[in-house]
Design a protein around this motif. Sequence first.
Motif, PDB file in Angstrom:
ATOM      1  N   GLY A  48       1.899 -11.990  -7.619  1.00  8.72           N
ATOM      2  CA  GLY A  48       1.008 -12.125  -8.508  1.00  8.72           C
ATOM      3  C   GLY A  48      -0.314 -11.107  -8.224  1.00  8.72           C
ATOM      4  O   GLY A  48      -0.701 -11.259  -7.093  1.00  8.72           O
ATOM      5  N   CYS A  49      -1.008 -10.609  -9.111  1.00  9.32           N
ATOM      6  CA  CYS A  49      -2.037  -9.824  -8.810  1.00  9.32           C
ATOM      7  C   CYS A  49      -2.916  -9.469 -10.120  1.00  9.32           C
ATOM      8  O   CYS A  49      -2.648  -9.828 -11.295  1.00  9.32           O
ATOM      9  N   ARG A  50      -4.047  -9.305  -9.821  1.00  6.79           N
ATOM     10  CA  ARG A  50      -4.959  -8.638 -10.601  1.00  6.79           C
ATOM     11  C   ARG A  50      -5.625  -7.227 -10.316  1.00  6.79           C
ATOM     12  O   ARG A  50      -5.593  -7.096  -9.218  1.00  6.79           O
ATOM     13  N   VAL A 108       0.470  -3.739 -12.394  1.00  4.50           N
ATOM     14  CA  VAL A 108       0.270  -5.095 -12.428  1.00  4.50           C
ATOM     15  C   VAL A 108       1.662  -5.639 -12.798  1.00  4.50           C
ATOM     16  O   VAL A 108       2.180  -6.519 -12.195  1.00  4.50           O
ATOM     17  N   THR A 109       2.268  -5.016 -13.719  1.00  2.00           N
ATOM     18  CA  THR A 109       3.545  -5.475 -14.133  1.00  2.00           C
ATOM     19  C   THR A 109       4.810  -5.059 -13.178  1.00  2.00           C
ATOM     20  O   THR A 109       5.460  -6.156 -13.055  1.00  2.00           O
ATOM     21  N   ARG A 110       4.818  -4.074 -12.362  1.00  2.00           N
ATOM     22  CA  ARG A 110       5.643  -3.813 -11.369  1.00  2.00           C
ATOM     23  C   ARG A 110       5.617  -4.792 -10.307  1.00  2.00           C
ATOM     24  O   ARG A 110       6.553  -5.130  -9.711  1.00  2.00           O
ATOM     25  N   LEU A 111       4.227  -4.939  -9.732  1.00  2.00           N
ATOM     26  CA  LEU A 111       3.984  -6.033  -8.586  1.00  2.00           C
ATOM     27  C   LEU A 111       4.613  -7.249  -9.056  1.00  2.00           C
ATOM     28  O   LEU A 111       5.217  -8.079  -8.072  1.00  2.00           O
ATOM     29  N   GLY A 158      -2.910   7.147 -18.970  1.00  2.00           N
ATOM     30  CA  GLY A 158      -4.432   6.855 -18.819  1.00  2.00           C
ATOM     31  C   GLY A 158      -4.479   5.748 -17.899  1.00  2.00           C
ATOM     32  O   GLY A 158      -3.714   5.155 -17.472  1.00  2.00           O
ATOM     33  N   GLU A 159      -5.842   5.278 -17.795  1.00  2.00           N
ATOM     34  CA  GLU A 159      -6.361   4.323 -16.898  1.00  2.00           C
ATOM     35  C   GLU A 159      -5.741   2.863 -17.102  1.00  2.00           C
ATOM     36  O   GLU A 159      -5.097   2.428 -16.121  1.00  2.00           O
ATOM     37  N   ASP A 160      -5.609   2.408 -18.282  1.00  2.00           N
ATOM     38  CA  ASP A 160      -5.113   0.966 -18.441  1.00  2.00           C
ATOM     39  C   ASP A 160      -3.617   1.290 -18.509  1.00  2.00           C
ATOM     40  O   ASP A 160      -3.260   0.345 -17.876  1.00  2.00           O
ATOM     41  N   GLY A 161      -3.050   2.477 -18.849  1.00  2.00           N
ATOM     42  CA  GLY A 161      -1.658   2.285 -18.545  1.00  2.00           C
ATOM     43  C   GLY A 161      -1.217   2.375 -17.149  1.00  2.00           C
ATOM     44  O   GLY A 161      -0.119   1.594 -16.782  1.00  2.00           O
ATOM     45  N   ALA A 216       0.824  -1.329  -0.179  1.00  2.00           N
ATOM     46  CA  ALA A 216      -0.150   0.184   0.071  1.00  2.00           C
ATOM     47  C   ALA A 216       0.833   1.336  -0.131  1.00  2.00           C
ATOM     48  O   ALA A 216       0.639   2.093  -0.494  1.00  2.00           O
ATOM     49  N   ALA A 217       1.917   1.291   0.622  1.00  2.00           N
ATOM     50  CA  ALA A 217       2.702   2.483   0.777  1.00  2.00           C
ATOM     51  C   ALA A 217       3.455   2.604  -0.416  1.00  2.00           C
ATOM     52  O   ALA A 217       3.663   3.765  -1.037  1.00  2.00           O
ATOM     53  N   TRP A 218       3.853   1.376  -1.363  1.00  3.61           N
ATOM     54  CA  TRP A 218       4.570   1.569  -2.283  1.00  3.61           C
ATOM     55  C   TRP A 218       3.483   2.214  -3.294  1.00  3.61           C
ATOM     56  O   TRP A 218       3.950   2.814  -4.574  1.00  3.61           O
ATOM     57  N   CYS A 219       2.411   1.743  -3.373  1.00  2.74           N
ATOM     58  CA  CYS A 219       1.218   2.470  -4.397  1.00  2.74           C
ATOM     59  C   CYS A 219       1.090   3.833  -4.020  1.00  2.74           C
ATOM     60  O   CYS A 219       0.426   4.404  -5.138  1.00  2.74           O
TER      61      CYS A 219
END
Length: 189
Positions: free
Chosen positions: A143-145, A134-137, A125-128, A94-97
């Motif tokens: 693993g995440c969605r 997701v890519t960085r996590l 944009g939102e999708d970016g 969460a702190a990273w986000c």
Amino acid sequence: MSAVSPNETRWLAIFLPRLSTDRLIRAGRAPEGRPLAVYAKDANAFLLTGVDSRASELGLRLAMSLADARAIRPDLAAIEAEPAEDARTLDAIAAWCERFTPVVVIDAPDGLFLDISGCAHLFGGEDGLRRQIVTRLHAQGFGCRAAIAPTPGAAWALARHARHSDANENVLQVLAPLPVAALRLEAAA
């Protein structure tokens, strides 16, 4: 995809379905080459509360008894759940986000909500923004969605149950085919 009004509230929900096993793997506490499960005592039984992707592919699933899981996979690496460590890890994520938005809300035990209203354009944009998170996590071993919607509940449902990660057009149409579990209701309801 339709344009989103700059005044419209937008939420990004992040779901980390294997947080406990991902944390153990990242910490080097999981034996290599063996399926991994996390278990906890529930009533009078030890039940699986987390499984890594290998264990899942082998047929192990959440809420399965540890005895049944070991009967299926004698080579299973089973580690007792550490909810406080999982909570610390979720807090660190969460702190990273906060680099993406100042409004990050923990949805324990395995999720986050980010209010991305007015900041998504800074990340293409939102999708970016969603793809970048997701890519960085994933690169960090989690693993995440993630999904975006006008409300936290809709974003939560999409992140956990939908094939599409965005609800720009008609939220009701996107949510309608989802299972009842997406409603987050108590069993009695």
